[in-house]
Scaffold this motif. Sequence first.
Motif, PDB file in Angstrom:
ATOM      1  N   ARG A 158      42.611 113.180 -72.669  1.00  0.00           N
ATOM      2  CA  ARG A 158      41.998 114.718 -72.828  1.00  0.00           C
ATOM      3  C   ARG A 158      43.274 115.653 -72.111  1.00  0.00           C
ATOM      4  N   PHE A 159      43.408 116.776 -72.917  1.00  0.00           N
ATOM      5  CA  PHE A 159      44.272 117.773 -72.539  1.00  0.00           C
ATOM      6  C   PHE A 159      43.178 118.606 -71.470  1.00  0.00           C
ATOM      7  N   SER A 160      43.781 119.161 -70.605  1.00  0.00           N
ATOM      8  CA  SER A 160      43.126 120.345 -69.779  1.00  0.00           C
ATOM      9  C   SER A 160      43.019 121.553 -70.573  1.00  0.00           C
ATOM     10  N   PRO A 161      41.889 122.451 -70.506  1.00  0.00           N
ATOM     11  CA  PRO A 161      41.950 123.850 -71.331  1.00  0.00           C
ATOM     12  C   PRO A 161      43.294 124.331 -71.584  1.00  0.00           C
ATOM     13  N   ASN A 162      44.204 124.435 -70.489  1.00  0.00           N
ATOM     14  CA  ASN A 162      45.350 125.048 -70.724  1.00  0.00           C
ATOM     15  C   ASN A 162      46.648 124.346 -71.171  1.00  0.00           C
ATOM     16  N   SER A 163      46.367 122.994 -71.384  1.00  0.00           N
ATOM     17  CA  SER A 163      47.085 121.951 -71.836  1.00  0.00           C
ATOM     18  C   SER A 163      48.543 121.771 -70.891  1.00  0.00           C
ATOM     19  N   ASN A 164      48.249 122.075 -69.623  1.00  0.00           N
ATOM     20  CA  ASN A 164      49.090 121.782 -68.518  1.00  0.00           C
ATOM     21  C   ASN A 164      48.964 120.255 -67.867  1.00  0.00           C
ATOM     22  N   LYS A 165      47.856 119.908 -67.954  1.00  0.00           N
ATOM     23  CA  LYS A 165      47.420 118.560 -67.401  1.00  0.00           C
ATOM     24  C   LYS A 165      47.146 117.699 -68.538  1.00  0.00           C
ATOM     25  N   LEU A 166      47.303 116.208 -68.340  1.00  0.00           N
ATOM     26  CA  LEU A 166      46.815 115.226 -69.299  1.00  0.00           C
ATOM     27  C   LEU A 166      46.047 114.376 -68.529  1.00  0.00           C
ATOM     28  N   ALA A 167      45.014 113.973 -68.900  1.00  0.00           N
ATOM     29  CA  ALA A 167      44.042 112.906 -68.112  1.00  0.00           C
ATOM     30  C   ALA A 167      43.822 111.882 -68.932  1.00  0.00           C
ATOM     31  N   VAL A 168      44.156 110.616 -68.498  1.00  0.00           N
ATOM     32  CA  VAL A 168      43.938 109.412 -69.061  1.00  0.00           C
ATOM     33  C   VAL A 168      43.219 108.639 -68.349  1.00  0.00           C
ATOM     34  N   LYS A 169      41.893 107.775 -69.167  1.00  0.00           N
ATOM     35  CA  LYS A 169      41.071 106.858 -68.552  1.00  0.00           C
ATOM     36  C   LYS A 169      41.739 105.258 -68.906  1.00  0.00           C
ATOM     37  N   SER A 170      41.802 104.352 -68.139  1.00  0.00           N
ATOM     38  CA  SER A 170      41.927 103.026 -68.663  1.00  0.00           C
ATOM     39  C   SER A 170      40.637 102.385 -69.406  1.00  0.00           C
ATOM     40  N   ASN A 171      41.053 101.746 -70.350  1.00  0.00           N
ATOM     41  CA  ASN A 171      40.305 101.005 -71.323  1.00  0.00           C
ATOM     42  C   ASN A 171      38.989 100.520 -70.845  1.00  0.00           C
ATOM     43  N   TRP A 172      39.003  99.824 -69.588  1.00  0.00           N
ATOM     44  CA  TRP A 172      37.940  99.324 -68.995  1.00  0.00           C
ATOM     45  C   TRP A 172      37.414 100.156 -67.849  1.00  0.00           C
ATOM     46  N   GLY A 173      37.626 101.358 -67.670  1.00  0.00           N
ATOM     47  CA  GLY A 173      36.905 102.514 -66.971  1.00  0.00           C
ATOM     48  C   GLY A 173      37.281 102.325 -65.417  1.00  0.00           C
ATOM     49  N   ARG A 174      38.194 101.461 -64.964  1.00  0.00           N
ATOM     50  CA  ARG A 174      38.524 101.470 -63.502  1.00  0.00           C
ATOM     51  C   ARG A 174      39.585 102.480 -62.984  1.00  0.00           C
ATOM     52  N   ARG A 175      40.199 103.197 -63.880  1.00  0.00           N
ATOM     53  CA  ARG A 175      41.188 103.768 -63.491  1.00  0.00           C
ATOM     54  C   ARG A 175      41.363 105.145 -64.137  1.00  0.00           C
ATOM     55  N   LEU A 176      41.525 106.337 -63.718  1.00  0.00           N
ATOM     56  CA  LEU A 176      41.907 107.441 -63.920  1.00  0.00           C
ATOM     57  C   LEU A 176      43.126 108.155 -63.474  1.00  0.00           C
ATOM     58  N   GLU A 177      43.907 108.568 -64.487  1.00  0.00           N
ATOM     59  CA  GLU A 177      45.265 109.357 -64.249  1.00  0.00           C
ATOM     60  C   GLU A 177      45.091 110.742 -64.671  1.00  0.00           C
ATOM     61  N   VAL A 178      45.841 111.562 -63.848  1.00  0.00           N
ATOM     62  CA  VAL A 178      46.183 113.128 -64.315  1.00  0.00           C
ATOM     63  C   VAL A 178      47.399 113.309 -64.081  1.00  0.00           C
ATOM     64  N   TRP A 179      48.268 113.649 -65.365  1.00  0.00           N
ATOM     65  CA  TRP A 179      49.417 114.018 -65.306  1.00  0.00           C
ATOM     66  C   TRP A 179      49.741 115.200 -65.460  1.00  0.00           C
ATOM     67  N   ASP A 180      51.132 115.832 -64.770  1.00  0.00           N
ATOM     68  CA  ASP A 180      51.454 117.076 -65.305  1.00  0.00           C
ATOM     69  C   ASP A 180      52.469 117.072 -66.525  1.00  0.00           C
ATOM     70  N   VAL A 181      51.892 117.902 -67.503  1.00  0.00           N
ATOM     71  CA  VAL A 181      52.754 117.675 -68.831  1.00  0.00           C
ATOM     72  C   VAL A 181      54.175 118.019 -68.538  1.00  0.00           C
ATOM     73  N   GLN A 182      54.369 119.245 -67.908  1.00  0.00           N
ATOM     74  CA  GLN A 182      55.689 119.949 -67.831  1.00  0.00           C
ATOM     75  C   GLN A 182      56.769 119.140 -67.023  1.00  0.00           C
ATOM     76  N   SER A 183      56.087 118.610 -66.002  1.00  0.00           N
ATOM     77  CA  SER A 183      57.220 117.778 -65.018  1.00  0.00           C
ATOM     78  C   SER A 183      56.993 116.341 -65.472  1.00  0.00           C
ATOM     79  N   GLN A 184      56.096 116.034 -66.279  1.00  0.00           N
ATOM     80  CA  GLN A 184      55.854 114.513 -66.726  1.00  0.00           C
ATOM     81  C   GLN A 184      55.716 113.542 -65.452  1.00  0.00           C
ATOM     82  N   LYS A 185      55.191 114.201 -64.294  1.00  0.00           N
ATOM     83  CA  LYS A 185      54.883 113.442 -62.977  1.00  0.00           C
ATOM     84  C   LYS A 185      53.211 113.274 -62.975  1.00  0.00           C
TER      85      LYS A 185
END
Length: 197
Positions: A158-185
């Motif tokens: 899922r994108f954040s409302p301003n599309s600056n961040k990208l949240a990703v959930k693992s398929n089995w639901g144990r991990r959540l990651e949030v990435w900075d789109v611009q820096s790709q960090k």
Amino acid sequence: MASTATKAAGTKSILTPSNTLKGHGNWIASISYFPDGQRMISGSDDKTTREWDVKTGKEIEEARDVREGSVYAVGVSKNGRWIATGGDRAELKVCEVETGIVKKFKGHTNVITCIDISADNMWLASASFDETARIWNLDTGKLVAGPFKGEDPMGAVRFSPNSNKLAVKSNWGRRLEVWDVQSQKLDVKVGAPVTPT
């Protein structure tokens, strides 16, 4: 005083279906509304995407897309311009609704499980069992950012409302990651990777 759980258990559901949409030949993996709220699209293990008139409950058959593989992810842009789909062929298909032009975005190497379209209708995010998420330009089909490499097959993006961040959930639901789109960090990581059994 009764607990909330007790009250909920004793309350009859007030939701009743206004329509039942019938037509897919196997389980439905994903759905998305068009902005007008009158139509929706569904993707299925029966290798089709189907468009529906929500008011009548009927399929708009001329809009059906038959694929070579199962469809696990569908999305409609907020302006109704784009329909995007992904599935077990590691390929994204993007259709421009007005022109009917279809583009294929290639880069993933395994099942595409989920997609999201940015609020400004410019970018498509996709995540896959290849343990990556990617961001594409809907107009050009070019990769904008990524691959964002995780440690598990990915199950939601899922994108954040301003599309600056990208949240990703693992398929089995144990991990959540949030990435900075611009820096790709990677900004935030919560939970542990799944250990295969």
